[in-house]
Each structure stands twice: as C-alpha cells, then as structure tokens.
Design a protein around this motif. Structure first.
Motif, PDB file in Angstrom:
ATOM      1  N   HIS A   3      26.109  43.012  58.294  1.00  0.00           N
ATOM      2  CA  HIS A   3      26.467  41.641  58.013  1.00  0.00           C
ATOM      3  C   HIS A   3      26.783  41.883  56.352  1.00  0.00           C
ATOM      4  CE1 HIS A   3      26.587  37.164  58.156  1.00  0.00           C
ATOM      5  NE2 HIS A   3      25.685  37.139  57.218  1.00  0.00           N
ATOM      6  N   LYS A   4      25.981  42.619  55.804  1.00  0.00           N
ATOM      7  CA  LYS A   4      26.199  42.735  54.194  1.00  0.00           C
ATOM      8  C   LYS A   4      27.399  43.497  53.933  1.00  0.00           C
ATOM      9  CE  LYS A   4      21.667  42.135  51.954  1.00  0.00           C
ATOM     10  NZ  LYS A   4      20.673  43.162  51.557  1.00  0.00           N
ATOM     11  N   GLU A   5      27.764  44.531  54.749  1.00  0.00           N
ATOM     12  CA  GLU A   5      28.896  45.390  54.539  1.00  0.00           C
ATOM     13  C   GLU A   5      30.153  44.414  54.980  1.00  0.00           C
ATOM     14  OE1 GLU A   5      26.750  49.494  55.614  1.00  0.00           O
ATOM     15  OE2 GLU A   5      27.988  48.539  57.203  1.00  0.00           O
ATOM     16  N   LEU A   6      30.091  43.490  55.989  1.00  0.00           N
ATOM     17  CA  LEU A   6      31.160  42.925  56.442  1.00  0.00           C
ATOM     18  C   LEU A   6      31.605  41.868  55.198  1.00  0.00           C
ATOM     19  CD1 LEU A   6      33.183  42.124  58.544  1.00  0.00           C
ATOM     20  CD2 LEU A   6      31.408  40.374  59.239  1.00  0.00           C
ATOM     21  N   ILE A   7      30.505  41.309  54.767  1.00  0.00           N
ATOM     22  CA  ILE A   7      30.810  40.380  53.359  1.00  0.00           C
ATOM     23  C   ILE A   7      31.258  41.059  52.512  1.00  0.00           C
ATOM     24  CG2 ILE A   7      29.703  39.010  51.841  1.00  0.00           C
ATOM     25  CD1 ILE A   7      27.648  38.181  54.004  1.00  0.00           C
ATOM     26  N   ALA A   8      30.922  42.201  51.811  1.00  0.00           N
ATOM     27  CA  ALA A   8      31.366  43.112  50.976  1.00  0.00           C
ATOM     28  C   ALA A   8      32.950  43.493  51.150  1.00  0.00           C
ATOM     29  CB  ALA A   8      30.507  44.310  50.833  1.00  0.00           C
ATOM     30  N   ALA A   9      33.186  43.660  52.587  1.00  0.00           N
ATOM     31  CA  ALA A   9      34.441  44.272  52.698  1.00  0.00           C
ATOM     32  C   ALA A   9      35.507  42.890  52.521  1.00  0.00           C
ATOM     33  CB  ALA A   9      34.648  44.670  54.062  1.00  0.00           C
ATOM     34  N   LEU A  10      34.942  41.961  53.023  1.00  0.00           N
ATOM     35  CA  LEU A  10      35.726  40.593  52.987  1.00  0.00           C
ATOM     36  C   LEU A  10      36.067  40.126  51.644  1.00  0.00           C
ATOM     37  CD1 LEU A  10      34.276  38.343  55.845  1.00  0.00           C
ATOM     38  CD2 LEU A  10      36.320  39.533  55.833  1.00  0.00           C
ATOM     39  N   SER A  11      34.948  40.185  50.573  1.00  0.00           N
ATOM     40  CA  SER A  11      35.282  39.824  49.385  1.00  0.00           C
ATOM     41  C   SER A  11      36.051  40.629  48.616  1.00  0.00           C
ATOM     42  CB  SER A  11      33.663  39.728  48.499  1.00  0.00           C
ATOM     43  OG  SER A  11      33.346  41.032  48.468  1.00  0.00           O
ATOM     44  N   GLU A  12      36.207  41.808  48.967  1.00  0.00           N
ATOM     45  CA  GLU A  12      36.844  42.710  48.349  1.00  0.00           C
ATOM     46  C   GLU A  12      38.420  42.753  48.815  1.00  0.00           C
ATOM     47  OE1 GLU A  12      37.925  47.560  48.567  1.00  0.00           O
ATOM     48  OE2 GLU A  12      35.508  46.963  48.551  1.00  0.00           O
ATOM     49  N   LYS A  13      38.826  42.382  49.869  1.00  0.00           N
ATOM     50  CA  LYS A  13      39.916  42.097  50.485  1.00  0.00           C
ATOM     51  C   LYS A  13      40.530  40.743  49.969  1.00  0.00           C
ATOM     52  CE  LYS A  13      40.518  44.552  54.681  1.00  0.00           C
ATOM     53  NZ  LYS A  13      40.769  44.488  56.170  1.00  0.00           N
ATOM     54  N   MET A  14      39.601  39.664  50.037  1.00  0.00           N
ATOM     55  CA  MET A  14      40.231  38.372  49.637  1.00  0.00           C
ATOM     56  C   MET A  14      40.077  38.088  48.037  1.00  0.00           C
ATOM     57  SD  MET A  14      38.486  36.043  52.369  1.00  0.00           S
ATOM     58  CE  MET A  14      38.939  34.418  51.704  1.00  0.00           C
ATOM     59  N   ASN A  15      39.586  39.283  47.313  1.00  0.00           N
ATOM     60  CA  ASN A  15      39.244  38.816  45.965  1.00  0.00           C
ATOM     61  C   ASN A  15      38.484  37.741  45.411  1.00  0.00           C
ATOM     62  OD1 ASN A  15      40.601  41.296  45.038  1.00  0.00           O
ATOM     63  ND2 ASN A  15      42.580  40.247  45.380  1.00  0.00           N
ATOM     64  N   ALA A  16      37.469  37.228  46.189  1.00  0.00           N
ATOM     65  CA  ALA A  16      36.614  36.278  46.283  1.00  0.00           C
ATOM     66  C   ALA A  16      35.291  36.784  45.873  1.00  0.00           C
ATOM     67  CB  ALA A  16      36.883  35.158  47.140  1.00  0.00           C
ATOM     68  N   PRO A  17      34.400  36.103  45.092  1.00  0.00           N
ATOM     69  CA  PRO A  17      33.106  36.349  45.237  1.00  0.00           C
ATOM     70  C   PRO A  17      32.366  36.341  46.466  1.00  0.00           C
ATOM     71  CG  PRO A  17      33.316  34.135  44.388  1.00  0.00           C
ATOM     72  CD  PRO A  17      34.845  34.660  44.577  1.00  0.00           C
ATOM     73  N   LYS A  18      31.321  37.299  46.631  1.00  0.00           N
ATOM     74  CA  LYS A  18      30.757  37.454  47.772  1.00  0.00           C
ATOM     75  C   LYS A  18      29.833  36.098  48.418  1.00  0.00           C
ATOM     76  CE  LYS A  18      29.343  42.277  47.608  1.00  0.00           C
ATOM     77  NZ  LYS A  18      28.355  43.338  47.411  1.00  0.00           N
ATOM     78  N   SER A  19      29.497  35.266  47.324  1.00  0.00           N
ATOM     79  CA  SER A  19      28.753  33.995  47.664  1.00  0.00           C
ATOM     80  C   SER A  19      29.546  33.157  48.340  1.00  0.00           C
ATOM     81  CB  SER A  19      27.992  33.467  46.427  1.00  0.00           C
ATOM     82  OG  SER A  19      29.109  33.263  45.467  1.00  0.00           O
ATOM     83  N   ILE A  20      30.781  33.124  48.097  1.00  0.00           N
ATOM     84  CA  ILE A  20      31.678  32.082  48.582  1.00  0.00           C
ATOM     85  C   ILE A  20      31.987  32.483  50.176  1.00  0.00           C
ATOM     86  CG2 ILE A  20      34.231  31.396  48.791  1.00  0.00           C
ATOM     87  CD1 ILE A  20      33.910  31.175  45.687  1.00  0.00           C
ATOM     88  N   VAL A  21      32.585  33.883  50.245  1.00  0.00           N
ATOM     89  CA  VAL A  21      32.566  34.476  51.329  1.00  0.00           C
ATOM     90  C   VAL A  21      31.435  34.518  52.347  1.00  0.00           C
ATOM     91  CG1 VAL A  21      32.983  36.688  52.642  1.00  0.00           C
ATOM     92  CG2 VAL A  21      34.323  36.217  50.290  1.00  0.00           C
ATOM     93  N   GLU A  22      30.219  34.478  51.808  1.00  0.00           N
ATOM     94  CA  GLU A  22      28.990  34.431  52.684  1.00  0.00           C
ATOM     95  C   GLU A  22      28.941  33.078  53.103  1.00  0.00           C
ATOM     96  OE1 GLU A  22      25.400  35.780  50.705  1.00  0.00           O
ATOM     97  OE2 GLU A  22      24.409  35.462  52.645  1.00  0.00           O
TER      98      GLU A  22
END
Lengths: 95, 587
Positions: A3-22
């Motif tokens: 889960h964490k890795e997924l969020i990290a990957a997503l936030s990186e791709k979207m250029n958005a903070p992890k909290s929002i992605v989460e």
C-alpha cells in the motif's frame, strides 16, 4: 508493491503530496466497497470489472472420511480484466 | 438482484463528490492508479491496496481445445491474467447476507432424530390398531392350542371379547393384551391383562391396583396337569366424571370373563375334583354426585370336597373430579405426604391327602394406591420403548412366554405424559416445599400465585394443542426438593420457557429486503442469532415460512424478557434451539 509503495508511486507520478493521494485512494476504496456491497458491478476503463458473484451452496465430501458437508452459498468479489489489459499482457514473455 | 454496471465516469463522480475534489483530478488519479498497478504487475510485482485487495499476475498455460466448427484440434495459447483477491474486510462486507450460514455436516442422523421425536404424538390411533391386531393373533393362537390339547384336556374355550378403543382428546392409549405361556407338558397358563386406562394429566390423584389370581391344579396321578393362572392387573386412574364409570364397567366385564373361564375350567376338571363353584357377586358401581365408588366385592371360591376359605376383598376407588383449581391445590397439599402401599397375598391350598387330586389355589392381591404421581415422573420414554422391544422379541421367539409389560408401559406412558408438563412438576414441588418448610411464609404466598399462573398457562397451552412445546425437564428438579435456595431462579426460568410468550412491547420494526434474515435481526437486537425464533413467534401471522419471508414484509421486533435471551445462559440457547427445530421442521 504494498500500500505504501503504491501511494509513493502515485504521488510521484501525479506530483501531489502523499496525504492527498492517500485520502483519494481511501475514498475510492470506500466507494468501491459500498458499491460492491450493493452488488453493483464496477468497471474501470481499460483495466477491468469488479463484480459480485454468488457461489451457490454445494455438497462437499471429505475424500478421506466421506463426511458430507453442506457448504452454504456465499457472495464473492470477482475481477475480470478488460481485453485491453489482456492484450497488453499478451506481449509479456513467459518465463 | 440489481446488476447495474457502474462505469468509470460514475465512479469519478462519486469519488469527487465524496472527497470534494474536482472530477478532473479524480479522473487523472484513477488513470494513474490503474496504470501504476498495470506497470507494477507487468514488472512482476504484487500490488496490494489496503482494505481492498491484492492484484496478482497469473500465467494460464496453453491448452488443447477443439474447433467447434471444424472439429480440428487447436491449441489455445497461454496468457497472463490479472487476478484479484479481496481483502478480508471487503470479503466479509460483501458476503454479509450469507454470513450467518455455516457449513453443516450431513450424516443422516439428524434426520432420523427428528423423525423419532415427532412421531409419538402423531399417531396413537395407529399404535392402537397394531395392538388390536396383536391381540387378535394371540387369541388365535390360544384357540389353536385348545384344539391341540383337546384329547387330554377336554376343551378350553376362550372367548374373544371385543375391545373397543376410543381415542379421545386426552386419552392415552389403552392397551389390552392377552398373553399365554405354555411349556411342553400340558401346563396351561392364561394371562389376561385388561387395562382401560384414561390418563388425565390435570389430576394429581391416581390409584393403581393390581390383582393377581393364580389357580393351580396339580392332580399328580393324572397325566393332565392343567395349570391356569389368571392375573388381572388393573390400574384405574382418576379422571373427569364421565370416564371412570366406563372404565369400571370395562373392568367388571373383564372380571366376569375371567370368572367364566374359571367356571369352565371347573367343569373340565369335574371328574377329579368334584366341582369348584365360583360364585360371582354383583359388582355395583355407583356414580354419585362427586364420588365414584366402585365396589368390587368378593369372589367366593367353593370346593365341595375340602376345606375352603373365603376371602373378601373390597376395594373402593374414590374419584373426585376437580371442582375448581383452588380445591385442587388444597387436595394436593393434604394428600402429598400421604402414601399407601398395601399388599395382600391370599393363598388357598386344597390338600386332601388321600386324594390324587391336589388343587392349589392361590390368590394374591397387590394393591397400591398412590396419591402422588410424582413418583413415576423419572421414568422416561426410553424405558418404555425398551420394554416394548422386549415384548416384541419374545413374541418373535414364539416361546409362548409373553409377559404383561404393556400394562406397566401404559402406566409409565400416562405418567410420562404427565411429566411432560413441567409446570405440573413445579406446581407439585412448590406445594411440597411449602408444606415441608411452612416457615417460609413468603415463598408460600408467592408460590401460590405462581401456581395459579402455571396452572392457567398450562391450560392455555393445552387448548392450543401444544403449539408451544414443553421442554423435557431434567429429573434433578424433582429430586432435589431440599435445595430450595437454588430453585427459585431455575423455576422462574423454566416457567418463562413454559408460559406462552405474549409480545406487547416492540423494539422496532424492520422491512424485509432482499437478503435480510430473522437471524441477523436477532443477532442485532438480542445479541445471538439463535433467538430469531422469538421474532418469528411475534410475527407468526405474517410469516408462512420463516425460511422464505416475502420481500417487503414488515417485521416487528418484540421486546423479549431479558432472562429469555441471555446468550450466556446455556438453557436459553437450548430452549431457542428447541423452538428452532420445531418451527423449521414444521415447514
């Protein structure tokens, strides 16, 4: 990928903070769960469908003891990949 | 079941409204999400989303198949497949409608159990027919026997009487059995058992009588040694005003028949023992206002040759039909500590020594009158069934040795039926204890009101033809009269079980929708799904079948006594399961 890795990957791709992605991911999961509980089918474009299937009750016989058991019916979530995804995976070499 | 498909667009709408984020952002997020998962999967990774599930890639091997049109063998190429395993949380949420179901082991034994338990109350009439058939067979055999032995003993004629069985509402089967025992020597013993028994569970007053008459003729010089023993076992139980007279008449009829046989016998042996005269006196039965007094007065057996003794036995059965419940209770109190057992054995021996004929007549009368039916309460149905089996076995062997067990069986049955009314037991116990411990005035007054409740509840349940079945009471309850301290709680609980439940207050109403269950409601409201039966009871008029309640039915969830739905109390669970068995099996 957990889960964490997924969020990290997503936030990186979207250029958005992890909290929002989460929080977004959480909301999505909650929405999907709600819809699935209502036994709706959810389709994700170019990814696949989530649907609820009913497994009917059945008799199972224990092969060793011959004890017959009535397994009650149940509802399970099933995922079926879309043809687009299938085609993408086709090219994947099989080891 | 709605199978509406939610498209990506709808999902985006839902999520954006929930998370108050623009749709475009959500759309982008979902795209990135799916592509990320895809990439990770293609890279051979497993993607796990918390509270949702796990995505995995799986390789499906190529397999052989047949072209449907041409019939040619073709090979389907292998392919990768994304599999999704839902998380425990999602799985449980989705499966909630069926969550209460558990796998059931099928051995076939539970079905048998239900059969045996449901059968006895259903067909007393059939068993009566079977019994009548058996009696007829036995009488046929007796007749055959008499023709075989004709050359030696002139003839023994047995009159077949008509046994009429009437099945009334509360009458527990009368069993009439004739049993014959024969050995190779010409010894004949005829046993007749006639018992018109009418068991009325309401009356705590019962009389049991046993009359055994044995007449043995033993002319030693003779090759013919007829030995006839007639045993009459009668047991009359008190009952409502109408029936005792009938049963007494039947008894009188039986006695007359037996006396006829004795007379015949005397003519047969006439040559040797000059004559045995049996004078039958009149049996008078008077039905007075409240008291039925049958006076069976004296059999006189005379022999001209030798000395004889005449015994007079007078028995009076007093039946007092219930006038009212209050009188009933008083009577019980008076009679409880009082028990009579009598045994009278009379033996008349004719021993003229110069004669070759040595007739021996022994009459044994065993009379035991009881005022307390409680004594037999511990007898269970199993014992009865065992006895039944025994009887059948012996008949199969054709040893002519058929024992009069059916009478005892009948008495036990009657009392067994009685014991199936636990309120009666409580009722008796309470009385008993109130006498024994009259110091406890408080508990006495309470017990009196309780008693009225039980009695009234009992009659009410009877009128309903036992819709609410009474649970089998553990024999402990009756034996432990002394342990008063532990009793009140147990009794009140038992009384709760036995009283028909009335639902007046309701916790709420529920509308049945697709997939809803009474068991789930019970789990929600009462804490255990076993207690669904009470919801069913409260809504019985709307529900034809508890397994299939039509969608849209309004279910009122009743307020049930907290002691009844105590999920930590095993007795409550057991009671609910009993009810469950009844309701489910009936449908």
């Amino acid at each position: 990928m957990n889960h964490k890795e997924l969020i990290a990957a997503l936030s990186e791709k979207m250029n958005a903070p992890k909290s929002i992605v989460e929080s977004l991911l959480e909301t999505t999961v909650a929405t999907c769960t709600e819809l699935l509980v209502e036994e709706k089918t959810i389709g994700f474009q170019s990814f696949g469908n989530f649907e609820v299937r009913k497994k009917e009750e059945r008799l199972s016989v224990h092969p060793a003891t011959q004890v017959r058991t009535l397994i009650p019916p149940k509802l399970v979530v099933n995922f079926k990949q879309s043809t687009i995804l299938k085609d993408k995976l086709k090219d994947l070499p099989h080891e | 079941m709605s199978k509406d498909k939610i498209s990506s667009q709808e999902i985006i709408d839902f999520v954006s409204s929930k998370a108050s984020v623009s749709k475009r952002a959500v759309e982008e997020f979902l795209k990135v999400l799916t592509s990320t998962i895809e990439e990770a999967l293609i890279a051979g990774e497993v993607v796990k989303i918390k509270n949702f599930g796990t995505f995995k890639m799986q390789w499906n091997e190529p397999r052989k198949s047949v072209n449907v049109q041409t019939g040619e063998d073709i090979i389907l190429p292998g392919f990768h497949k994304v599999t999704f395993t839902p998380d425990n949380q999602l799985r449980d949420l989705v499966n909630e409608p069926f969550a209460h179901l558990e796998p059931v082991e099928l051995d076939g034994s539970p079905i048998e159990k239900t059969n045996t338990s449901s059968e006895p109350p259903l067909d007393p009439l059939r068993s009566l027919n079977e019994q009548a058939f058996e009696i007829r067979n036995i009488l046929d055999e007796i007749r055959e026997l008499s023709t075989i032995a004709d050359g030696k003993v002139e003839s023994i004629e047995i009159v077949e009487q008509e046994h009429t069985f009437e099945l009334k509402e509360d009458v527990v089967e009368p069993i009439i059995n004739s049993n014959i025992i024969e050995s190779e020597r010409p010894e004949y013993s005829v046993e007749e058992t006639a018992e018109p028994i009418v068991v009325e569970p309401e009356l705590p007053h019962q009389d049991f009588e046993e009359v055994d008459i044995q007449i043995n003729f033993n002319p030693k010089s003779e090759p013919v040694v007829p030995e006839i023993s007639i045993s009459i076992t009668e047991s009359s139980e008190s009952e409502p005003p109408l029936d005792p007279l009938r049963s007494l008449n039947e008894q009188a009829f039986e006695i007359r028949n037996i006396l006829d046989e004795i007379r015949e016998l005397s003519t047969i042996v006439d040559g040797k023992v000059e004559s045995i005269e049996i004078v039958e006196q009149e049996h008078t039965f008077e039905l007075r206002e409240d008291v039925v007094e049958p006076i069976i007065d004296s059999y006189i057996i005379e022999s001209e040759r030798s000395e004889y003794s005449v015994e007079e036995i007078s028995e009076s059965i007093v039946v007092e039909p219930e006038l009212s419940v209050i009188i009933e209770i008083e009577k019980v109190e008076n009679e409880l500590p009082h028990q009579d057992f009598e045994e009278v054995d009379i033996q008349i021996n004719f021993n003229p020594k110069s004669e070759p004929v040595v007739p021996e007549i022994s009459i044994s009368i065993t009379e035991s009158s009881e005022s307390e039916p409680e004594l037999y309460e511990s007898v269970s149905d199993q014992d009865v069934s065992i006895e039944e089996k025994k009887v059948k076995k012996r008949k199969h062997k054709k040893t002519w040795l058929i024992v009069i067990l059916s009478l005892i069986l009948l008495i036990f049955l009657g009392i067994g039926a009685y014991s199936f009314y636990p309120p009666a037991r409580n009722f008796m116990d309470k009385n008993y204890s109130s006498i024994k411990f009259s110091v406890l005035k408080k508990s006495e007054s309470i017990s009196m009101t309780d008693m009225f409740n039980t009695v009234s509840g009992w009659f009410a349940s009877k009128n309903e033809k036992e819709i609410v079945p009474q649970s089998i009471v553990i024999p402990k309850d009756t034996t432990q009269i002394d342990s008063i301290d532990a009793k009140p709680e147990v009794d009140s609980l038992q009384m709760l079980f036995d009283n028909p439940r009335v639902y007046t207050a309701y916790l709420g109403t529920e509308r049945i929708h697709d997939g809803s269950r009474l068991a789930i409601m019970a789990k929600r409201y009462y804490g255990s799904k076993d207690f669904w039966v009470y919801i069913y009871e409260a809504n019985r008029e709307h529900i034809a079948n508890p397994d299939r309640i039509p969608v849209g039915t309004l279910i009122k969830v009743p307020k049930v006594d907290k002691r009844l739905i105590d999920s930590s109390n095993e007795r409550c669970i057991r009671k609910a399961k009993e009810l469950h068995d009844i309701y489910v099996k009936r449908n």
